[in-house]
Design an enzyme around this catalytic site. Structure first.
Site, short mmCIF file in Angstrom:
data_model
loop_
_atom_site.label_atom_id
_atom_site.label_comp_id
_atom_site.label_asym_id
_atom_site.label_seq_id
_atom_site.Cartn_x
_atom_site.Cartn_y
_atom_site.Cartn_z
N HIS A 53 0.86 -0.98 0.01
CA HIS A 53 0.12 -0.01 0.12
C HIS A 53 0.89 1.36 -0.21
O HIS A 53 0.69 2.19 -0.92
CB HIS A 53 -0.80 0.12 1.18
CG HIS A 53 -1.90 1.15 1.59
ND1 HIS A 53 -3.17 1.11 0.92
CD2 HIS A 53 -1.60 2.34 1.73
CE1 HIS A 53 -3.60 2.39 1.26
NE2 HIS A 53 -2.78 3.08 1.60
N GLU A 54 1.66 1.35 0.93
CA GLU A 54 2.60 2.52 1.16
C GLU A 54 3.67 2.87 -0.31
O GLU A 54 3.67 3.77 -0.68
CB GLU A 54 3.18 2.43 2.48
CG GLU A 54 2.58 2.50 3.73
CD GLU A 54 1.54 3.56 3.97
OE1 GLU A 54 1.42 4.60 3.09
OE2 GLU A 54 0.51 3.31 4.59
N HIS A 71 1.83 4.55 -2.56
CA HIS A 71 1.81 5.84 -2.70
C HIS A 71 3.15 6.55 -2.95
O HIS A 71 3.29 7.61 -3.54
CB HIS A 71 1.55 6.38 -0.95
CG HIS A 71 0.20 6.40 -0.64
ND1 HIS A 71 -0.81 7.09 -1.02
CD2 HIS A 71 -0.44 5.58 0.59
CE1 HIS A 71 -1.89 6.69 -0.34
NE2 HIS A 71 -1.69 5.87 0.71
N GLU A 107 -5.00 7.72 -2.87
CA GLU A 107 -5.58 6.51 -2.17
C GLU A 107 -5.76 5.54 -3.30
O GLU A 107 -5.71 4.28 -3.30
CB GLU A 107 -6.58 6.86 -1.68
CG GLU A 107 -7.09 5.84 -0.12
CD GLU A 107 -5.88 5.77 0.83
OE1 GLU A 107 -4.86 6.79 0.98
OE2 GLU A 107 -5.57 4.63 1.33
#
Ligand code: ZN
Length: 500
Positions: free
Chosen positions: A263-264, A267, A293
């Site tokens: 997830h990170e 980003h 997101e």
């Protein structure tokens, strides 16, 4: 170069330099700084924030922005976009009287401390009065920001997701409620049993880190331009496109840290992909919270929880953790990481229930801002909605209304971005399936083709394009939440063998 812009540039450069310093303190505070440093560091941050405020809203800056807008000859497209972005930021800050702005800054740092304490002690009552003050300030600020005829909550939404109003969000969340609540009910009643107990156990941190690094690199996080660390809550921050930092956390559930990393990394990949001529300017960030997101959740869920993604690399998981994964088939592993488990905590939610957590927050914060809902009522309303939508009821405020930091900081209008991001991601996914062999690429281990397409169409533009423009230019369509519903329905009716 346009003369006005030439004079404006040093102010912009200063704002960017101060911002980089602030980001670095924020990172340091969450990762390495000693506990006792807090109060002294706060003073440094307060001074730097004042400098940023001055560089962006000072009289000289305002006069130069006006000058550039009145005499735009010779301004390049990216320079004009910077001037407009600055005009926007000035508008947001300038309508608030300085004393009130500072009073709120003090209140919100106090409020975050009290929220932490209240959460630890499971005592909403001890925090309610302060939270009410925060809500009252936000309503007041929204009133200053609102254009004629604009609702307060709409004015707050603008700060996170420009171009999306309550009217559209009511439809969006209404659709989620109507479609997902019954779907979740069917999933919970289904006879399909999914085993996932093997994901919990003693997984040494250094092994989790080894696998986390492998996955981050595999999806395209470039360690020449990024670093990886540990913090209580995973996050991403960036100084510019060649210094992007992500964190994770470790627990007994191995999938928790692994999917946080993906997830990170999503980003981070967004920030690394921003064009060199935009980085270190006001345009050098992701275009909105929701689009950001969409990228993190795209990598985490649409790519990272698919079977095709794991086909070339499941051997690596088995190599790093022979116990238990040598005995677990790829199919069993993939089913486990997609198991639906209605939970009280948003950040631990599966893909299906995630947006229902956001829906609850949307309905409540809208009522706080628009309908003068009393803060004292929150624990009861919160619990009722969890029972209605997710079929579970929190027994404590710690697992209920006190779980998220957002409201204590005065961030109202932020939550919808999480659900919107998931929906943008689904729309992007169905579009990409039409033009690329999406699943085939994953099976062949060619994530870079997918990543490169996202960089080309989304990441590189920074704030030069709005979310709506990006969706339109890429998919040929305006935002359409039906793709998201379709994605969840297809995925979970198959996984749980539900007749549709
Ligand atoms: Zn995120």
């Amino acid at each position: 170069m346009n003369d006005g812009f030439k004079q404006l540039k040093p102010y912009l450069d200063k704002a960017m330099a101060v911002q980089a310093a602030l980001v670095l303190f924020e990172w340091d505070d969450a990762t390495l700084a000693p506990k006792a440093a807090g109060a002294n560091t706060s003073r440094v941050i307060e001074i730097l924030s004042g400098e940023y405020f001055q560089a962006v809203t000072g009289e000289e800056t305002k006069a130069l922005v006006k000058e550039c807008l009145e005499n735009p000859e010779g301004l390049k497209e990216t320079e004009m976009a910077q001037v407009k972005e600055l005009e926007d930021q000035i508008e947001q800050l300038d309508c608030i009287p300085r004393e009130e702005y500072q009073a709120f800054a003090r209140l919100s740092s106090e409020s975050v401390r009290l929220w932490e304490k209240a959460k630890e002690e499971d005592d909403f009552g001890g925090f309610a009065q302060t939270l009410q003050k925060v809500v009252d300030y936000q309503k007041k600020f929204a009133g200053y920001r609102a254009k004629e005829g604009q609702k307060k909550y709409d004015a707050l939404l603008e700060g996170y997701e420009k171009g999306f109003s309550m009217k559209e969000l009511d439809q969006f969340f209404g659709m989620l409620r109507e479609e997902l609540v019954p779907l979740l009910k069917k999933v919970m009643e289904s006879k399909a049993s999914i085993q996932d107990d093997f994901l919990t156990g003693d997984f040494p941190e250094e092994k989790q880190e080894e696998l986390g690094r492998f996955l981050a690199e595999y999806v395209g996080f470039d360690f020449e331009k990024g670093v990886f660390s540990v913090s209580a809550h995973p996050f991403t921050t960036n100084l510019h496109n060649k210094d992007v930092r992500i964190t994770t956390h470790y627990s007994r559930r191995v999938d928790s840290s692994l999917f946080s990393v993906i997830h990170e990394a999503g980003h981070g990949i967004y920030e690394m992909g921003i064009r060199d001529d935009l980085t270190q300017t006001l345009l050098g960030q992701g275009t909105s919270m929701g689009m950001h997101e969409s990228q993190s959740r795209f990598f985490e869920n649409i790519i990272g929880r698919s079977k095709d993604f794991w086909i070339p690399i499941y051997g690596k998981v088995q190599e790093i953790f022979p116990d238990p994964f040598e005995k677990i088939s790829l199919d069993t592993f993939v089913r486990a990481i997609n198991k639906v488990h209605p939970d009280l905590i948003r950040t631990e939610a599966d893909e299906l229930t995630y947006s229902l957590h956001v829906l609850i927050r949307y309905e409540i914060e809208k009522a706080l801002i628009e309908e003068d809902l009393d803060v004292e009522e929150l624990p009861r309303i919160w619990a009722d909605k969890y029972e209605e939508y997710l079929g579970i009821r929190p027994k404590t405020d710690k697992e209920g209304v006190l779980q998220d930091i957002h409201w204590s900081q005065g961030s109202f209008g932020y939550f919808p971005s999480y659900a919107l991001g998931s929906a943008f991601g689904a729309q992007i996914y169905y579009h990409m399936k039409k033009i690329l062999d999406f699943e085939g690429l994953l099976r062949q281990g060619k994530v870079e083709v997918i990543r490169e397409y996202l960089r080309e169409n989304i990441h590189q533009h920074g704030k030069m394009k709005t979310t709506r423009q990006i969706l339109k230019d890429m998919t040929g369509e305006d935002f359409d939440p039906r793709y998201y519903i379709r994605y969840l329905k297809e995925k979970y009716t198959a996984l749980y063998q539900i007749a549709d």
